[in-house]
Design an enzyme around this catalytic site. Sequence first.
Site, PDB file in Angstrom:
ATOM      1  N   ILE A 142       0.752  -1.245   0.055  1.00 13.47           N
ATOM      2  CA  ILE A 142       0.190  -0.031  -0.027  1.00 13.47           C
ATOM      3  C   ILE A 142       0.911   1.170   0.099  1.00 13.47           C
ATOM      4  O   ILE A 142       2.051   1.369   0.783  1.00 13.47           O
ATOM      5  CB  ILE A 142      -0.819   0.071   1.431  1.00 13.47           C
ATOM      6  CG1 ILE A 142      -1.509  -1.208   1.582  1.00 13.47           C
ATOM      7  CG2 ILE A 142      -1.925   1.069   1.105  1.00 13.47           C
ATOM      8  CD1 ILE A 142      -1.873  -1.267   3.020  1.00 13.47           C
ATOM      9  N   CYS A 143       0.483   2.261  -0.806  1.00 10.71           N
ATOM     10  CA  CYS A 143       0.955   3.670  -0.549  1.00 10.71           C
ATOM     11  C   CYS A 143      -0.160   4.526  -0.706  1.00 10.71           C
ATOM     12  O   CYS A 143      -1.523   4.213  -0.449  1.00 10.71           O
ATOM     13  CB  CYS A 143       2.172   3.978  -1.520  1.00 10.71           C
ATOM     14  SG  CYS A 143       1.294   4.022  -3.284  1.00 10.71           S
ATOM     15  N   ARG A 144       0.192   5.812  -0.967  1.00 12.70           N
ATOM     16  CA  ARG A 144      -0.911   6.623  -0.977  1.00 12.70           C
ATOM     17  C   ARG A 144      -1.823   6.625  -2.087  1.00 12.70           C
ATOM     18  O   ARG A 144      -3.183   6.430  -2.006  1.00 12.70           O
ATOM     19  CB  ARG A 144      -0.423   8.105  -0.875  1.00 12.70           C
ATOM     20  CG  ARG A 144      -1.630   9.100  -0.922  1.00 12.70           C
ATOM     21  CD  ARG A 144      -1.121  10.660  -0.621  1.00 12.70           C
ATOM     22  NE  ARG A 144      -2.218  11.590  -0.840  1.00 12.70           N
ATOM     23  CZ  ARG A 144      -2.590  12.319  -1.881  1.00 12.70           C
ATOM     24  NH1 ARG A 144      -1.973  11.865  -2.933  1.00 12.70           N
ATOM     25  NH2 ARG A 144      -3.529  13.060  -1.907  1.00 12.70           N
TER      26      ARG A 144
END
Length: 565
Positions: free
Chosen positions: A525-527
């Site tokens: 996950i990231c932004r």
Amino acid sequence: MKVIIVGGVAGGASCAARLRRLDERVEILMVERGPYVSYANCGLPYYVGGIIEKESSLLVADANTFRSQFAVDVRTGCEAVGISPDKKTIDLRNVATGEVTTESYDKLVLSPGAPSVRPPLPGIDLPGIFQLRTVPDARAIREWIEQGSLFLSGMDRYSGFQTVRPKTRAVVVGGGFIGLETAENLVHRRFEVTLVEMLDQVLAPLDPEMARLIEAYVEQHGMRLALNDGVAGFKPAANGAVDVLTKSGKTYPADIVILALGVRPDTVLAKKAGLTIGDLGGIRVDDQMRTSHPDIFAVGDAFEVRDFVTGEWSLIALAGPANRQGRIAADVIAGRESRFRGSQGTSIIGLFNGAAAWTGASEKTLNRIGDTDFEKIYLYPNSHAGYYPGAKPIAMKVLFRKSDGRLLGAQALGEDNVDKRVSALAMALQMGATVYDLEEAELCYAPQFGSAKDPVNFAGMVAADVLRGDMPLSHWDSAEKAFLLDVRDPVELAVEQAPGAVNIPLGQLRAHLGELPRDREILVICRSGQRAYSATRILLQKGFKARTLAGGMLSRAQVETFWEN
Ligand SMILES: Cc1cc2nc3c(=O)[nH]c(=O)nc-3n(C[C@H](O)[C@H](O)[C@H](O)COP(=O)(O)OP(=O)(O)OC[C@H]3O[C@@H](n4cnc5c(N)ncnc54)[C@H](O)[C@@H]3O)c2cc1C
């Protein structure tokens, strides 16, 4: 040959103009029940809001223009009331006098449109309750707003003058594009606007997570939304106001109410003529706009179109298709071989400083028809190069075939240049393009307009990475069971954390691989998904089982953080 066209606005007027351009000899009679032909109904909400100041600006071409430039016999205030397909005659009623005359035709084109839905709710005819379809409707709304309350609220204590309570509260019923556009315009006119919508989202063609972004945006701009609640009726209230009563038992006081509950195909004449009506309640036509009677054509909002992607019958009330269908009917009458390709439902709505646009199939449509051969991606590219002032993020959702990469649909919203991305995608979709074609599309670029990798290219690249196996993808609904790896910087976690995720920023990942499981799938996950993709590539090449979480934290309905950019 004599051609009679019923309905003189989008479909009817374009049919008349095209037919004349193709054939100087044909006799054309266009009848319109209302007072105007060829008016801009799409501009009506902006006339209500005062952005379009003059009513005359809405009248794109008047009856005289059709008479002089196109030699079309135009009769306004003239309603078609009956058709005898066998005799090839039509009965026309003069709206002012009631006189009925009969005209014969060789070909008949029906473009009666789709009137606003007006359910028989208690109190629906109270003063102050309006709908918005025609110029007179818009005029009535403006007059109501501008004249102040009809009801005097008493004498001013000090001056002794009578006071008029200004209208300040509006309720718009229905969260489709006419409802939202009108609601926005009432906000501009300083109304406190509540929009009541029966569904759990606005803009039904959008998927709910994309609609959430629009809902947050309009709320940030002062609109109140009452979703999941239908209107039950209306009651008169003090000072000429109306209480809007909802099924959940709430009451919304309003000085003006706009009904925007959708439209329904006008099939009155078609039914009288015995023409085939489809299951959705629209007139059935073939791809040359011919109804079940070979000499009668139908165009515009009144007929059922084939959905371009799913092939299903569908009701799509849009000006672009209506105009194209009018042209096609004219072509066919003039002996040409034109065919309608079906409708993709390509739409755009402007709201405050932003816009939402879409084309093709949504995820919920594909799910509804049981289509499982599709994948979806989310991306949040800048509208133009980030280093050039004014860049704004665009939230995009793109749907494509898993089996061959064909583009199926796209939804996008943001505050800058959303339209050109969805228009490009709409064209690609109609041409049967794949996500590999989007990767290769050569689009305009200079920093103030786009990026060297335009959002359209970017969508193609992300989707193609997924299909080539370079970026195995996952979605939030499967996140619960997986090992979650968050590769954002710690400072970003202060805004929102992914529950249960281990945080290793992307820049430190190679040094911390020993902390990650080799026996479980890792969801990264990231932004927005971009750094997660890089991390996924590292992990895959180091022998881990890894997937990128599509759209990252932003696709988890991170509405506030999206619009803050
Ligand atoms: C407020 C509003 C905003 C809109 N905004 C957009 C937008 O931004 N983008 C977009 O793509 N679309 C928009 N639309 C939809 C678009 O205007 C319609 O899809 C399009 O006008 C349909 O064309 P049509 O010819 O089928 O029907 P219409 O344009 O509605 O014309 C039908 C005409 O037929 C007449 N008529 C009906 N029955 C008879 C009869 N028996 N005899 C004589 N005349 C008859 C009616 O009086 C009417 O004037 C908007 C519509 C509205 C109301």
